[in-house]
Design a protein around this motif. Sequence first.
Motif: not given
Length: 490
Positions: A339-359
């Motif tokens: 899942f992804v909660l919230g709306e990423p600002a763009d694909d870079a924000d989504l990429w950041a959310a994924l990297l951080q989610g693994v962390g």
Amino acid sequence: MVDEDAGWLGIDLGTQSVRVLLVTADGTVLGSGSAPLTGRRDGARHEQSPPRWWAALCTASRAALGSAPPGLPVGGLAMCGTSGTVLLTDGSGRPVSPALMYDDGRAKAQAARAREAGLVVQDTWALPKAMWLVGEYGGTALRLTHQPDLMVCRLTGQPPPADSSHALKTGYDLEGERWPEAALAELRLPDDLFPTVVRPGTRLGEVCQAAADATGIPAGTPVLAGMTDGCAAQIASGALRPGSWNSVLGTTLVLKGAARDPVRDPTGVVYNHRAPDGTWLPGGASSVGAGALAAHVPDADPAAMDERARAFEPSGALAYPLVSPGERFPFRAPEATPFVLGEPADDADLWAALLQGVGFAERLCLDYLHHLGAPLDGPLTFTGGGARSPYWNQLRADILGRPARVPEQTEPALGMAALAAYGTSGAGALADVAARMVRVRTVVEPRPGRTATFAEPYARLVDALRDRGWLPGPVAAHAHSRLSRDTSAS
């Protein structure tokens, strides 16, 4: 003593490729080779064709040996495979089924039956898959075969014993060093289905002439029993002394540590491999990992996306980036979905959310290990394909609040080369052999204040996992109690 003049072959049967390294006793890589693998994913199904493993191994080994100095002796080889990947073979070692990969999820009902029989297994472990395979391909004189067993059979010309590391998820009792015969009889599995089992590092045979012609590996090269890919990466990290941990970030995330005694977990989320010397290697395998990046942001340039992701710390979105449905560690939830909660600002924000989610998932794994009483006060090492990203390494160190070592060579194949050297030497400790081969490239220190920056989104993710009914409340509370502490704190 390890032969200083020989090269040692380590073979890694991965999800996406076969990788081979030729390494000296001091860790110098003399040659490397790889060949791609493909599989079939369809919902809970994840299969590969076993004959393709052999073709890829032949290509990769010839590439690795092609650059070796003329006349270099090969002292021995060992190989690792994906943990929980199994198939059925006939009496001569020929496959009679496809290979069910480590995360194939079709054996849930069989896993429930195994648990009713008193066995602590997860839904994607090898034992439930064995039950499923027998139901689908049942017959006489069938043998359950782990991924490396099939390749060892091709190398030596005869079906080998299984190593205890791969046998663990097939129900093998590592403390008693035996199969649980009463439980297996209750499950009505054939008596001759399961192979004999030996400890990692045991000599299984020699490379036969037919295999030498196909692979380029000299005939007569000793073949040693290997370990799972997570354990192989742990050896490659040098994390073999009590309190040390290796975090392997590849398609999925695997954490492996070292302890004097097993880490007890009645839920089976954390399980214990056994090192060749009898000490214990606790850990677990998550379904979160780098495989989620390509699924969410296809055709991305990882280095460019990493650079853009720096602007989103923390991200405006919160992700739990499962690669496939179902979670195995730091909690067991077969029904879990990404899942992804919230709306990423763009694909870079989504990429950041994924990297951080693994962390964040990695931190929760360490918090859960602390909850169980595992020793965490030794060094932490990052290996796996994810460790090639300097930005992700820094981000993970920040989230975890502790330093992390990054070796020059992060391949599980290096760990198997070290195991081969250890197994043929007949003396010394595996930790000492590995320490000579492992070269630390850098130590990543957490940036001041950054751990606190990520504490709030981490806490929100913990709560989201708890509220979905996946993460037990006591584990969530324990994670909250450690928000202001680094993950090595006792």
